[in-house]
Structure formats: structure tokens, C-alpha cells
Design an enzyme around this catalytic site. Sequence first.
Site, short mmCIF file in Angstrom:
data_model
loop_
_atom_site.label_atom_id
_atom_site.label_comp_id
_atom_site.label_asym_id
_atom_site.label_seq_id
_atom_site.Cartn_x
_atom_site.Cartn_y
_atom_site.Cartn_z
N ASP A 1 0.84 -1.20 0.00
CA ASP A 1 0.00 0.00 0.00
C ASP A 1 0.87 1.25 0.00
OD1 ASP A 1 -2.11 -1.76 0.33
OD2 ASP A 1 -2.20 -1.47 2.50
C1 26A Z 1 -11.31 -7.36 1.26
N1 26A Z 1 -10.08 -7.43 2.03
C2 26A Z 1 -9.60 -8.75 2.38
C3 26A Z 1 -9.40 -6.25 2.37
C4 26A Z 1 -8.22 -6.25 3.13
C5 26A Z 1 -7.60 -4.99 3.35
N2 26A Z 1 -8.08 -3.85 2.86
C6 26A Z 1 -9.20 -3.93 2.16
N3 26A Z 1 -9.87 -5.08 1.90
N4 26A Z 1 -7.48 -7.20 3.73
C7 26A Z 1 -6.45 -6.57 4.31
N5 26A Z 1 -6.53 -5.25 4.09
C8 26A Z 1 -5.63 -4.18 4.52
O1 26A Z 1 -4.41 -4.35 3.85
C9 26A Z 1 -3.46 -3.61 4.59
C10 26A Z 1 -2.09 -4.14 4.30
O2 26A Z 1 -1.80 -4.09 2.95
C11 26A Z 1 -5.30 -4.23 6.00
O3 26A Z 1 -6.21 -3.46 6.73
C12 26A Z 1 -3.89 -3.69 6.05
O4 26A Z 1 -3.84 -2.39 6.60
#
Ligand code: 26A
Length: 348
Positions: free
Chosen positions: A301
Site C-alpha cells: 500500500d
Molecule cells: C477485502 N479485504 C480482504 C481487504 C483487506 C484490506 N483492505 C481492504 N480489503 N485485507 C487486508 N486489508 C488491509 O491491507 C493492509 C495491508 O496491505 C489491511 O487493513 C492492512 O492495513
Amino acid sequence: MTTKLQEGILVGCGNPLLDISAPVPMEFLQRYGMKEDDAILAEDRHMPIYHELVDGYQAEYLAGGSVQNSFRIAQWILGQPNVAVFFGCVGKDRYADILRQKAREAGVNAHYQISEETPTGTCAVLITGTHRSLCANLAAANRFTIDHLEQPVNKSLIENALYYYISGFFLTVNPPSIMRVAATAHAKQRPFLMNLSAPFISQLFMQPLLDVMPYVDIIFGNEAEAKAFATAQGWAADEDLREIGRRLVALDKLNSARPRIAILTQGCDPVLLIQHDAPVQEFPVTRLAVHEIVDTNGAGDAFVGGFLSQFVQGKSLDVCIRCGNYAAGHIIKNPGCTYSGDPHFVDQ
Ligand code: 26A
């Protein structure tokens, strides 16, 4: 940053999640059938994770959610508030207050839809050494509806933006909203950027991903995500990453005047820039010593956040990618997707 940017030039949608992060033994992952460096949606059998982390481990609460993370990082580097506008759905609770405050502190203009009856989403972040495994309980984030984008204020924010970024993760929540934003970007001939986000997106949400792909100007992903896409497409399983990139770039595109670009990260190996009709370019990553690494949560990210901070200033792809690498390197040295101090990126 020297020149002042127009407010709200960058718009995105995503899942606002509060991360609950803790170092855990491998046995913890095995017990829940989870893998290192994966990201999954919580099923019923994963629900005890959140309490277990808080009760039995040194859990930290951190602002999370992939797109919101990228926007917080972009804002940190830009240093000028409200360049980025974020849409997502939260509950009416303390976790939402934390996310709202963290977004504001970073300078992200968050326009949350509010679900009265569902709590704010959380994401368990299981740290095993330099690896992390994510398990998201979307809760209110999953209640996002397209009406939110149709509110007059939000509609004009979308129309006035110049750059659009949405995660693949949001395909699990509301493809019609993604299509709406993509169509606006296309009508106005403005760049629409997306992320493959996690292997499970290609495995379980390939159709909505393919539906939006013709609108996508820049696609981001890491090695595992690109491979999962290739496998789901029936491309050779051992396909080389560069070749997967070339095929991603070659998928149908609506605006053929602006060929798609793929940017693939591979941990501490070089970032690949794949463009139509050009040799693949590599951008080296500074390898950190193990003792410098706090956790790798949010590295991808942050890469996108650094990239966007330069892209919205009209900088070259070369500068954008180098800033992505800078940002990822910084947040790895901090807990979750957080930063410390002022950014030090030099664009040359
Ligand atoms: C739909 N899913 C599985 C998700 C996520 C996500 N953000 C949006 N949708 N699963 C994990 N994260 C976020 O990814 C970040 C790390 O790359 C987590 O909240 C974490 O901050």
C-alpha cells in the site's frame, strides 16, 4: 512539494479497516489454516482470532484498509492536505472515530458512508518475523452502496477528480461502484488505477475484475498476485513474471490511445515496469537488514501511496516508482502502515 495542487484531485474507494496487529507463532497461523504473506476474508472459523489476539498477545490497533493506507502515505509525502478523497463504509463506533481521526491527521479527506447497525471492519495482522498474514472482517465496509457515490457532494468530488484509484479488494464489496468510477474516469479521459490486491481476488472475483480491466490504465500487483491472476486465466502456471506483465498489459482496453501499464513488485527484488511495446524496466529496492524491519504490513500500500504522490504531480513513471520504493522502505521500519517524521524523498 513546490506547486500547490488542486484539492481532491485523487479519489478512491475501499474498505476502511482497523488493523489489530500482533506478533504470533507459526502455530497460530496453522491453527486457523492461514498462510504467511496472504490476505483473506474472514470466515466463521476465523472469528475468534480478533479476541485471541487482544487477550493473548501484544496487540496494537492501527489504521488500515488498503486504499486508505495508500492515501495516508500519499498525503504524508505531499504535505498538502485534502489532495486525496476517500470513500468507504464504517460503523457508528469508537473504531470509526479512530479511523476518521487518523485519516484527518494524515490529511486524507474521508467521506465515510455510515452503517448504523454494523460495526466498523477490522483486519487481523499476524506477524511472523518479516512476514504478515491478513484476515479481514469487513463488517460495515461490506455495507457500502452506490447511493453513497450518488450523494451530490460525493458525485461532484468524483467528477472533479483527475486521478482515480481503487483496490481489487473492493471488488468483494461493490463492483457497480467501481464500474461507476471507472466509467467517469473513462468519459473524462483521466487515469484509472487498480491493484490486484490479493491472490484470492483473482481466484474468486475474476469476472468483476475482468469487467473493469478494460478501464484500467495502470495495474499494480505483487508477484503472488500476478501469478494467481495468470493461473486463474489458465496461463502457464510457471509463467515468468515479465510475461504475465506483458499479458496483463495486452488485455483488452477501452481507451487504446493510452496503453495499459503494469507495475509488479516482488518484495526486495526489483520492481518491474511493463509497458506496451517497450522493454521491461527494473527498479532496484534497497534491501533492509532484518533488525531494521518492524513489520511488512502495508508495504504494498505504501508503494502505491508513494507512487500516487508523484503521479498526481505529473511526474515521470521513473520518479513515481522510485518514490513508491522509498515509501515502502520507510513504512517497513514502522508498525503497520504508519510513518514517522517528515518524508525525505528526492525526485532525481
Ligand atoms: C477485502 N479485504 C480482504 C481487504 C483487506 C484490506 N483492505 C481492504 N480489503 N485485507 C487486508 N486489508 C488491509 O491491507 C493492509 C495491508 O496491505 C489491511 O487493513 C492492512 O492495513
